[in-house]
Scaffold this active site. Sequence first.
Site, short mmCIF file in Angstrom:
data_model
loop_
_atom_site.label_atom_id
_atom_site.label_comp_id
_atom_site.label_asym_id
_atom_site.label_seq_id
_atom_site.Cartn_x
_atom_site.Cartn_y
_atom_site.Cartn_z
N SER A 175 3.76 3.41 1.87
CA SER A 175 4.41 3.05 3.13
C SER A 175 3.47 2.71 4.28
CB SER A 175 5.36 4.17 3.57
OG SER A 175 6.47 4.23 2.71
N LYS A 206 5.47 5.44 14.50
CA LYS A 206 6.60 5.27 13.61
C LYS A 206 7.72 6.21 14.05
CE LYS A 206 7.44 5.19 8.58
NZ LYS A 206 6.80 5.39 7.26
N SER A 244 7.47 1.93 4.24
CA SER A 244 8.48 2.13 5.26
C SER A 244 7.94 2.03 6.69
CB SER A 244 9.12 3.52 5.08
OG SER A 244 8.14 4.54 5.20
#
Length: 549
Positions: A237, A138, A213
Site C-alpha cells: 500500500s 493518510k 491503499s
Amino acid sequence: MPTAGNKSPKRAWTDIAEESQRYRDATIAALSPPPPQVPSNLPKKTLQLPHELLDQTVLSITELPPEELLNALSRGQLSAVEVTIAYFQRAAVAQGLTNCLTELLSSLALERAKELDAYFQRYQRPIGPLHGLPISLKEHLGLRGLRCTTGYVSHWDTVAKEDAHIVQVLRDAGAVFHCRTTVPQTMMHLETDSNLYGVTTNPHNSNLTSGGSSGGEGALVALRGSCLGIGSDVGGSIRSPAANCGVFGLKPTAFRLPTDGWGYMMAGADTVETVLGPLSTTLGGVKMFMKTIIDSEPWIEEPALVPMPWRAYSVPKDRPLRLGVLWHDGIVRPHPPITRALKQVTAALKDHSFEIIDFPPYLHDEAWAILSSLYYPDGGEADSEDIASSGEPWRPLSKWILKDNPCVNKLSVGELAYWSEEREAYRKEYALHWKAHDIDALLCPVGPGAAPKHNTAKYWSYTSQWNLLDYPGLVFPVSKVDKDGDEWNGDEQILGELDHENSELWDPEEFHGAPVSLQLVGRRFEDEKIVAILEYITDKIGLPRQALS
C-alpha cells in the site's frame, strides 16, 4: 483510537457520502486566497496543469525538493506560514485534478506554522529537524478531534481521541500537517476507491489507478501538493502508489516506526505486520523521514518498537556490491516496460563493476497462500459487518479480496496456529535461500506492470511477498512506458493462468507515458542499507533524483 464499534447513525449511506464530500470541499473553499479553479474538462494527463494554474511564488516553493525546502526554512529564507500557504494552494489543485484529499487542515496547519515562525524569530534557529516542513497524512492516521473512517461509510462518526504516535513525533520535530488523503473501502485495495469519496485517479493518466491503499498520498505527492507524506503498507500500500505515480516510497521493517493511534480494520492484523512509511518526491525525503523518527527513540514511549537507532551503512570498498535480480516470480511475468527497466538498470550496474546475480524465485505461490490465509482469520466477518451496517455497496476490489478469495476462511485456533507456523517456516526457508545466493540487496518489480487500469489490480505478490517476510522494500522511478519500444519478444512462455490474465492486460497505447518503477529489497532491519545502496546506485548510473514529471 475509538473501537470499530462506533457506528454512524442509521441514515442513507449516500447522505453520509455527500456530507463527507461537502465537508472536504468546504475546507478547500475556506482558503484565503482561494485556490485557482480547475477546468471542468480535464485531459487524461493532469501532471502539468499546476504549472498552468498556480502563480510563480507557489510553484517556486512547492517545486523545491524537501531537503532544499528544509534548508531554506532552517535559514529563515522562507517562513513556515508562506510555505504552508503555498502547499495549501497546490494540494487544493491536486484535489481538483485527481480527487486525492479528504480534507485540508488549514486552521491546524496555520496555527502550527505561526508558532514555528514565532519560535524562529525569537531564537533564530529551527525548532527541530523538520521545522516548517508540510507533511500530508493518510486518512486513517489519528488526529485528535478529527474523523478516522478507514474507508467505511459506517465509520464516518468515528473520531480520534488522540494524535497517532508518529504524528506526535513528527510534530515535535517541527512538521506541519496540511492535509489528509484518500483511502479505499476496507483499506485492502491496490486502488483507491471508496463510497465516501469515489475514485482517486493517477495524474499521469486518469484512466489508470494511482494505486492503493495510500493512493491519495501517491497522487498528491506526484502533483507536489506534498513533498513528503505518510502511507501504510500490509500488502503493497506504500509501494504500489509510489510506483504507479512515479515517486519514492519505503515499506520499512515492522516495529521500527511508531504504530500507536491509527485506525485499521483488518481483523487479526497482527498475523501480518502493517507498517507506516514515507512517500516523497525524493529519496532524500524518505531518508530524512526515517532518520528523524528513529533518532527520536520512539521505543521509549512505545515498547513494542525495536530499540534500534538509524545506522550508517557504507558500501564495501574491498569487493563489488552483489545485487540479485528477480526477473519474475515464477507465477506472473511482468509487462515489457518492467523487464526493460530491469535490463537497463542491471546493464548499467555491470558497466560500473557491480556483480549481478540472477535470483530465482522461491515458492512465491506458497507465500501468497500463507499470507492471504492470515489476512482475515475471522473470514472477513468484521469488514463485512462494517460494510453491511451502513448499507453501502461493495466496491469491486473489496469483493475480490474478501468474497472471491478462496483463502479467506474463518480460522479455528488450530488452523490459525497452522498458518502461523507455515509463515515462520517459510521465512526461515527464504532466509536460507537468500543466504545461498549471498546478495547485498535484491532488485525486482513492484508489480506485474505499470499503473493498472481501474479495478484490475488483482496481483499483489510482487509487493506482498516482502510483507510476509517482513523485508523492507524501497520503490524508485526509472523511466516511462514507451509504446514504440516496449513489446513482448514473442517467445515468452506463459507461466500459468494468472500469467495469461496479466498478459491480456497489457495495453501499450493506454500505458504509454505511465511511470516505470522498480523495487530494492533488503533483509529484515536492513532499511538503512537499501537506502544507502540506492543512493550509491543513483550516483553511479544516473537514476532520476526526483519524482517523474
